[in-house]
Design an enzyme around this catalytic site. Structure first.
Site, PDB file in Angstrom:
ATOM      1  N   ARG A 227      11.612  -5.908   5.068  1.00 37.08           N
ATOM      2  CA  ARG A 227      11.484  -4.491   5.414  1.00 37.08           C
ATOM      3  C   ARG A 227      12.016  -4.221   6.824  1.00 37.08           C
ATOM      4  NH1 ARG A 227       5.645  -1.994   5.495  1.00 37.08           N
ATOM      5  NH2 ARG A 227       5.627  -3.236   7.389  1.00 37.08           N
TER       6      ARG A 227
ATOM      7  N   ARG B 265     -10.397   0.112   8.358  1.00 44.94           N
ATOM      8  CA  ARG B 265      -9.890  -1.215   8.670  1.00 44.94           C
ATOM      9  C   ARG B 265     -10.902  -2.047   9.456  1.00 44.94           C
ATOM     10  NH1 ARG B 265      -3.973  -0.130   8.573  1.00 44.94           N
ATOM     11  NH2 ARG B 265      -2.941  -2.032   9.136  1.00 44.94           N
TER      12      ARG B 265
ATOM     13  N   ARG C 190      -0.959  -9.303  13.298  1.00 45.61           N
ATOM     14  CA  ARG C 190      -1.438  -8.304  12.323  1.00 45.61           C
ATOM     15  C   ARG C 190      -2.198  -8.992  11.195  1.00 45.61           C
ATOM     16  NH1 ARG C 190       4.019  -5.469  10.963  1.00 45.61           N
ATOM     17  NH2 ARG C 190       2.830  -4.302   9.404  1.00 45.61           N
TER      18      ARG C 190
ATOM     19  N   ARG D 242      10.785  -0.888  11.896  1.00 47.70           N
ATOM     20  CA  ARG D 242       9.499  -0.734  12.591  1.00 47.70           C
ATOM     21  C   ARG D 242       9.358  -1.819  13.647  1.00 47.70           C
ATOM     22  NH1 ARG D 242       4.676   0.054   8.239  1.00 47.70           N
ATOM     23  NH2 ARG D 242       3.561  -1.166   9.793  1.00 47.70           N
TER      24      ARG D 242
ATOM     25  N   LYS E  70       0.837  -1.223   0.000  1.00 45.26           N
ATOM     26  CA  LYS E  70       0.000   0.000   0.000  1.00 45.26           C
ATOM     27  C   LYS E  70       0.864   1.263   0.000  1.00 45.26           C
ATOM     28  CE  LYS E  70      -2.215  -1.201   3.833  1.00 45.26           C
ATOM     29  NZ  LYS E  70      -1.543  -2.481   4.167  1.00 45.26           N
TER      30      LYS E  70
HETATM   31  P1  AP5 Z   1       4.675  -1.644   1.908  1.00 45.20           P
HETATM   32  O1  AP5 Z   1       4.394  -0.798   0.718  1.00 45.20           O
HETATM   33  O2  AP5 Z   1       5.379  -1.042   3.053  1.00 45.20           O
HETATM   34  O3  AP5 Z   1       3.334  -2.383   2.381  1.00 45.20           O
HETATM   35  P2  AP5 Z   1       2.072  -1.843   3.197  1.00 45.20           P
HETATM   36  O4  AP5 Z   1       0.895  -2.478   2.588  1.00 45.20           O
HETATM   37  O5  AP5 Z   1       2.131  -0.364   3.278  1.00 45.20           O
HETATM   38  O6  AP5 Z   1       2.389  -2.527   4.578  1.00 45.20           O
HETATM   39  P3  AP5 Z   1       2.253  -1.984   6.073  1.00 45.20           P
HETATM   40  O7  AP5 Z   1       3.017  -2.941   6.933  1.00 45.20           O
HETATM   41  O8  AP5 Z   1       2.591  -0.539   6.145  1.00 45.20           O
HETATM   42  O9  AP5 Z   1       0.751  -2.186   6.316  1.00 45.20           O
HETATM   43  P4  AP5 Z   1       0.032  -2.240   7.657  1.00 45.20           P
HETATM   44  O10 AP5 Z   1      -1.358  -2.157   7.203  1.00 45.20           O
HETATM   45  O11 AP5 Z   1       0.375  -3.378   8.514  1.00 45.20           O
HETATM   46  O12 AP5 Z   1       0.630  -0.986   8.446  1.00 45.20           O
HETATM   47  P5  AP5 Z   1       0.070   0.439   8.780  1.00 45.20           P
HETATM   48  O13 AP5 Z   1       1.203   1.348   8.825  1.00 45.20           O
HETATM   49  O14 AP5 Z   1      -1.089   0.771   7.929  1.00 45.20           O
HETATM   50  O15 AP5 Z   1       5.485  -2.913   1.371  1.00 45.20           O
HETATM   51  C1  AP5 Z   1       6.020  -3.866   2.270  1.00 45.20           C
HETATM   52  C2  AP5 Z   1       7.410  -4.291   1.795  1.00 45.20           C
HETATM   53  O16 AP5 Z   1       7.295  -5.013   0.570  1.00 45.20           O
HETATM   54  C3  AP5 Z   1       8.333  -3.114   1.508  1.00 45.20           C
HETATM   55  O17 AP5 Z   1       9.641  -3.448   1.927  1.00 45.20           O
HETATM   56  C4  AP5 Z   1       8.282  -2.969  -0.018  1.00 45.20           C
HETATM   57  O18 AP5 Z   1       9.466  -2.441  -0.549  1.00 45.20           O
HETATM   58  C5  AP5 Z   1       8.009  -4.390  -0.476  1.00 45.20           C
HETATM   59  N1  AP5 Z   1       7.180  -4.470  -1.690  1.00 45.20           N
HETATM   60  C6  AP5 Z   1       6.090  -3.714  -1.971  1.00 45.20           C
HETATM   61  N2  AP5 Z   1       5.556  -4.069  -3.156  1.00 45.20           N
HETATM   62  C7  AP5 Z   1       6.319  -5.096  -3.622  1.00 45.20           C
HETATM   63  C8  AP5 Z   1       6.253  -5.905  -4.807  1.00 45.20           C
HETATM   64  N3  AP5 Z   1       5.317  -5.728  -5.744  1.00 45.20           N
HETATM   65  N4  AP5 Z   1       7.162  -6.874  -4.946  1.00 45.20           N
HETATM   66  C9  AP5 Z   1       8.141  -7.062  -4.007  1.00 45.20           C
HETATM   67  N5  AP5 Z   1       8.266  -6.324  -2.885  1.00 45.20           N
HETATM   68  C10 AP5 Z   1       7.353  -5.351  -2.688  1.00 45.20           C
HETATM   69  O19 AP5 Z   1      -0.514   0.214  10.250  1.00 45.20           O
HETATM   70  C11 AP5 Z   1       0.344  -0.037  11.331  1.00 45.20           C
HETATM   71  C12 AP5 Z   1      -0.463  -0.184  12.606  1.00 45.20           C
HETATM   72  O20 AP5 Z   1      -1.105   1.061  12.915  1.00 45.20           O
HETATM   73  C13 AP5 Z   1      -1.603  -1.206  12.572  1.00 45.20           C
HETATM   74  O21 AP5 Z   1      -1.163  -2.506  12.844  1.00 45.20           O
HETATM   75  C14 AP5 Z   1      -2.535  -0.654  13.660  1.00 45.20           C
HETATM   76  O22 AP5 Z   1      -2.032  -0.967  14.912  1.00 45.20           O
HETATM   77  C15 AP5 Z   1      -2.419   0.838  13.458  1.00 45.20           C
HETATM   78  N6  AP5 Z   1      -3.421   1.345  12.507  1.00 45.20           N
HETATM   79  C16 AP5 Z   1      -3.191   1.897  11.277  1.00 45.20           C
HETATM   80  N7  AP5 Z   1      -4.339   2.217  10.663  1.00 45.20           N
HETATM   81  C17 AP5 Z   1      -5.340   1.849  11.510  1.00 45.20           C
HETATM   82  C18 AP5 Z   1      -6.766   1.899  11.424  1.00 45.20           C
HETATM   83  N8  AP5 Z   1      -7.389   2.379  10.325  1.00 45.20           N
HETATM   84  N9  AP5 Z   1      -7.469   1.422  12.484  1.00 45.20           N
HETATM   85  C19 AP5 Z   1      -6.859   0.952  13.586  1.00 45.20           C
HETATM   86  N10 AP5 Z   1      -5.521   0.866  13.723  1.00 45.20           N
HETATM   87  C20 AP5 Z   1      -4.759   1.309  12.692  1.00 45.20           C
HETATM   88 MG    MG Z   2       2.235   1.039   4.882  1.00 48.03          MG
END
Ligand code: AP5
Ligand code: MG
Length: 189
Positions: A128, A89, A146, A134, A14
């Site tokens: 990552r 979410r 997660r 992180r 994402k």
């Molecule tokens: P990346 O692009 O970083 O993936 P992502 O989908 O952004 O993953 P996140 O871990 O950020 O998602 P998340 O939903 O767990 O975390 P968030 O910050 O939202 O890609 C991942 C890796 O793969 C990278 O190294 C990249 O280079 C690689 N990659 C990407 N595309 C690729 C491809 N095509 N091929 C190969 N490699 C590739 O949330 C964190 C925490 O915050 C949650 O757990 C929760 O506690 C809280 N939170 C956030 N939003 C909410 C909400 N709405 N409600 C409640 N709690 C929330």
């Molecule tokens: Mg992200």
């Protein structure tokens, strides 16, 4: 005003895709994860409250993230649209978003979902972890929590948006460029 949702499990890509999408379509990127990590880094009361939940792989309360989204919308009236990354979410968050947008005679335009296998999630997050440091990427039990949380609380949104004919799924296991190309076609059609 355009409202796109970038949907998918942890590590689906994402954040990676969001950077390209906002540039091409002139949108503002809102990642609730990034906003929460900023609060944590600054040690605000909200950040302190969120820290333990995030580092254990649990969601923060719906009201907290909805409040962050509301104020970001309110403070950015002059943009062409928003790309929501990691929000909504839960069904409650999606309902609150619909209500918030309806009050302004607006609505979600499209939900772009990146589909990926659980095993690929593990591989990507482990990689990552070495780069970004992180805390929620460090421990396999946290990553598993997660993923489980995604299946239990977030996946029901697929049906929620399918019923509104807004759900578009993209295979997330292609190269970054191929995924972006599919997203562009989906947004443009
Ligand atoms: P990346 O692009 O970083 O993936 P992502 O989908 O952004 O993953 P996140 O871990 O950020 O998602 P998340 O939903 O767990 O975390 P968030 O910050 O939202 O890609 C991942 C890796 O793969 C990278 O190294 C990249 O280079 C690689 N990659 C990407 N595309 C690729 C491809 N095509 N091929 C190969 N490699 C590739 O949330 C964190 C925490 O915050 C949650 O757990 C929760 O506690 C809280 N939170 C956030 N939003 C909410 C909400 N709405 N409600 C409640 N709690 C929330
Ligand atoms: Mg992200």
């Amino acid at each position: 005003m355009k409202y796109y949702i970038l949907f998918g499990p942890p590590g689906a890509g994402k954040g990676t895709q969001a950077k390209f999408i906002v540039e091409k379509f002139n949108l503002m990127h809102i990642s609730t994860g990034d906003l929460l990590r900023k609060e944590m880094k600054e040690g605000t009361p909200l950040g302190l409250k969120a820290k333990e939940l995030i580092e254990n792989g649990n969601l923060v309360p719906d009201e907290v993230v909805v409040g962050m989204i509301k104020s970001t919308f309110a403070n950015n009236k002059n943009v062409e649209g928003f790309l929501l990354d990691g929000f909504p979410r839960t069904t409650a968050q999606a309902e609150m978003l619909d209500k918030m947008l309806q009050e302004q005679n607006e609505g979600v335009d499209k939900v772009i979902s990146l589909a990926i296998k659980d095993s690929t999630i593990f591989e990507r997050i482990a990689k990552r972890a070495e780069i970004e440091g992180r805390k929620d990427d460090a421990d396999p039990a946290t990553i598993q929590n997660r993923i489980d949380t995604y299946h239990q609380k977030t996946e029901p949104l697929i049906d929620f948006y399918k019923k509104q004919n807004k759900y578009f799924e993209i295979p997330g296991e292609q190269t970054i460029e191929e995924v972006f190309d599919c997203i562009c076609k989906t947004i443009s059609k």
